[in-house]
Scaffold this motif. Sequence first.
Motif, mmCIF file in Angstrom:
data_model
loop_
_atom_site.group_PDB
_atom_site.id
_atom_site.type_symbol
_atom_site.label_atom_id
_atom_site.label_comp_id
_atom_site.label_asym_id
_atom_site.label_seq_id
_atom_site.Cartn_x
_atom_site.Cartn_y
_atom_site.Cartn_z
ATOM 1 N N LEU A 148 0.829 -1.211 0.000
ATOM 2 C CA LEU A 148 0.000 0.000 0.000
ATOM 3 C C LEU A 148 0.859 1.255 0.000
ATOM 4 O O LEU A 148 0.597 2.212 -0.739
ATOM 5 C CB LEU A 148 -0.891 0.022 1.252
ATOM 6 C CG LEU A 148 -2.013 -1.009 1.304
ATOM 7 C CD1 LEU A 148 -2.635 -1.026 2.700
ATOM 8 C CD2 LEU A 148 -3.078 -0.699 0.250
ATOM 9 N N GLU A 149 1.882 1.227 0.837
ATOM 10 C CA GLU A 149 2.732 2.409 0.994
ATOM 11 C C GLU A 149 3.332 2.824 -0.351
ATOM 12 O O GLU A 149 3.311 3.996 -0.721
ATOM 13 C CB GLU A 149 3.847 2.070 1.987
ATOM 14 C CG GLU A 149 4.741 3.226 2.320
ATOM 15 C CD GLU A 149 4.850 3.406 3.837
ATOM 16 O OE1 GLU A 149 4.604 2.427 4.593
ATOM 17 O OE2 GLU A 149 5.171 4.525 4.241
ATOM 18 N N ILE A 150 3.841 1.839 -1.096
ATOM 19 C CA ILE A 150 4.489 2.166 -2.369
ATOM 20 C C ILE A 150 3.443 2.511 -3.430
ATOM 21 O O ILE A 150 3.581 3.478 -4.169
ATOM 22 C CB ILE A 150 5.409 1.013 -2.828
ATOM 23 C CG1 ILE A 150 6.476 0.764 -1.750
ATOM 24 C CG2 ILE A 150 6.056 1.326 -4.183
ATOM 25 C CD1 ILE A 150 7.376 -0.433 -1.993
ATOM 26 N N ALA A 151 2.373 1.740 -3.479
ATOM 27 C CA ALA A 151 1.380 1.942 -4.552
ATOM 28 C C ALA A 151 0.656 3.279 -4.427
ATOM 29 O O ALA A 151 0.261 3.869 -5.434
ATOM 30 C CB ALA A 151 0.368 0.806 -4.543
ATOM 31 N N LEU A 152 0.455 3.744 -3.203
ATOM 32 C CA LEU A 152 -0.359 4.949 -3.009
ATOM 33 C C LEU A 152 0.487 6.205 -2.825
ATOM 34 O O LEU A 152 -0.054 7.321 -2.741
ATOM 35 C CB LEU A 152 -1.299 4.763 -1.802
ATOM 36 C CG LEU A 152 -2.273 3.576 -1.902
ATOM 37 C CD1 LEU A 152 -3.098 3.444 -0.631
ATOM 38 C CD2 LEU A 152 -3.197 3.710 -3.123
ATOM 39 N N ALA A 153 1.812 6.039 -2.768
ATOM 40 C CA ALA A 153 2.693 7.198 -2.561
ATOM 41 C C ALA A 153 2.444 8.212 -3.669
ATOM 42 O O ALA A 153 2.281 7.867 -4.837
ATOM 43 C CB ALA A 153 4.148 6.757 -2.571
ATOM 44 N N GLY A 154 2.396 9.466 -3.299
ATOM 45 C CA GLY A 154 2.266 10.500 -4.332
ATOM 46 C C GLY A 154 0.828 10.828 -4.689
ATOM 47 O O GLY A 154 0.577 11.772 -5.429
ATOM 48 N N LEU A 155 -0.133 10.074 -4.184
ATOM 49 C CA LEU A 155 -1.537 10.422 -4.446
ATOM 50 C C LEU A 155 -2.010 11.400 -3.380
ATOM 51 O O LEU A 155 -1.546 11.371 -2.241
ATOM 52 C CB LEU A 155 -2.435 9.181 -4.381
ATOM 53 C CG LEU A 155 -2.199 8.047 -5.383
ATOM 54 C CD1 LEU A 155 -3.285 6.997 -5.206
ATOM 55 C CD2 LEU A 155 -2.181 8.561 -6.818
ATOM 56 N N THR A 156 -2.964 12.243 -3.742
ATOM 57 C CA THR A 156 -3.581 13.120 -2.741
ATOM 58 C C THR A 156 -4.562 12.291 -1.915
ATOM 59 O O THR A 156 -5.007 11.207 -2.350
ATOM 60 C CB THR A 156 -4.380 14.259 -3.416
ATOM 61 O OG1 THR A 156 -5.466 13.658 -4.144
ATOM 62 C CG2 THR A 156 -3.496 15.058 -4.373
ATOM 63 N N ALA A 157 -4.929 12.812 -0.754
ATOM 64 C CA ALA A 157 -5.916 12.116 0.085
ATOM 65 C C ALA A 157 -7.226 11.945 -0.678
ATOM 66 O O ALA A 157 -7.858 10.886 -0.603
ATOM 67 C CB ALA A 157 -6.132 12.884 1.385
ATOM 68 N N ASP A 158 -7.618 12.956 -1.435
ATOM 69 C CA ASP A 158 -8.862 12.843 -2.216
ATOM 70 C C ASP A 158 -8.785 11.677 -3.198
ATOM 71 O O ASP A 158 -9.754 10.947 -3.384
ATOM 72 C CB ASP A 158 -9.133 14.138 -3.001
ATOM 73 C CG ASP A 158 -9.709 15.225 -2.099
ATOM 74 O OD1 ASP A 158 -10.234 14.888 -1.020
ATOM 75 O OD2 ASP A 158 -9.618 16.408 -2.479
ATOM 76 N N GLN A 159 -7.610 11.516 -3.826
ATOM 77 C CA GLN A 159 -7.441 10.396 -4.763
ATOM 78 C C GLN A 159 -7.497 9.060 -4.023
ATOM 79 O O GLN A 159 -8.202 8.136 -4.446
ATOM 80 C CB GLN A 159 -6.118 10.542 -5.523
ATOM 81 C CG GLN A 159 -6.137 11.657 -6.560
ATOM 82 C CD GLN A 159 -4.793 11.881 -7.220
ATOM 83 O OE1 GLN A 159 -3.742 11.759 -6.582
ATOM 84 N NE2 GLN A 159 -4.809 12.207 -8.495
#
Length: 251
Positions: A148-159
């Motif tokens: 999760l940490e790697i896959a979601l890095a760089g996304l905004t909370a809204d995303q």
Amino acid sequence: MTRRPFIAGNWKMHKAPVEADALAEQLKRALADVTAVDIAVSPTFLAIPAVVSRLRHSNIGVASQNVAVETQGAYTGEVSAEMLKAVGVQYAIVGHSERRQLYGDTDAVVARKVQACFRAGLSPILCVGETLPEREAGQEELVCARQLEIALAGLTADQVGTVTIAYEPVWAIGTGKVASPTQANDVHAFIRSWLGRYPAFVARSVRIQYGGSVKGSNAAGLLSQPEIDGALVGGAALSVEEFVAIIKAAV
Ligand code: PGA
């Protein structure tokens, strides 16, 4: 806030366009009265145009099983998120364990594919889950957290709030060995607590599907768990009777 159940059928490398169209037609009829569940099917790339056209104006969305990292260019054999969006695809399965294990989709590649989905306007269904040796070593939470940490890095909370996460223990995929409702719910609860690093609306809104040998006879037990918001279904999604039974169990 209650999350709307979301059931997706991953047809994998089954059903050429003519058969895929027939299956979509049967599902469309059998599920026409379902209003309380989000539903999607994921045919092979080749069958996507036929299935999108068959399911237009229905309550069933279409997902791709993969996306390319890049938008366009010299990437032989790849299909971009933009191309999928252009033909009416709504969701993309990203990071499925078969992609990770057989086609070298690393965590970093999965992250770029998640980004590609947002770039093109597709909703990612992000798959995470541990292998049997990792489960036996008690590392299921560690593995899911890393993925999760790697896959979601760089996304905004809204995303992140719009991502669907599919928890799919690799040892349960296509093996008939389903995780027990409690085993699955425990990892789902862990994933939801992991989402606590974002503003509170994120953990409240993200839907976490369970995947791995889900079928009509075990769906109710899994879907009645408080942290299980739906299912990503492989083999049983190829049978109208089974897939419909799973969706009825989610209502
Ligand atoms: P299965 O596959 O339901 O056949 O175990 C699930 C998946 O791979 O998403």
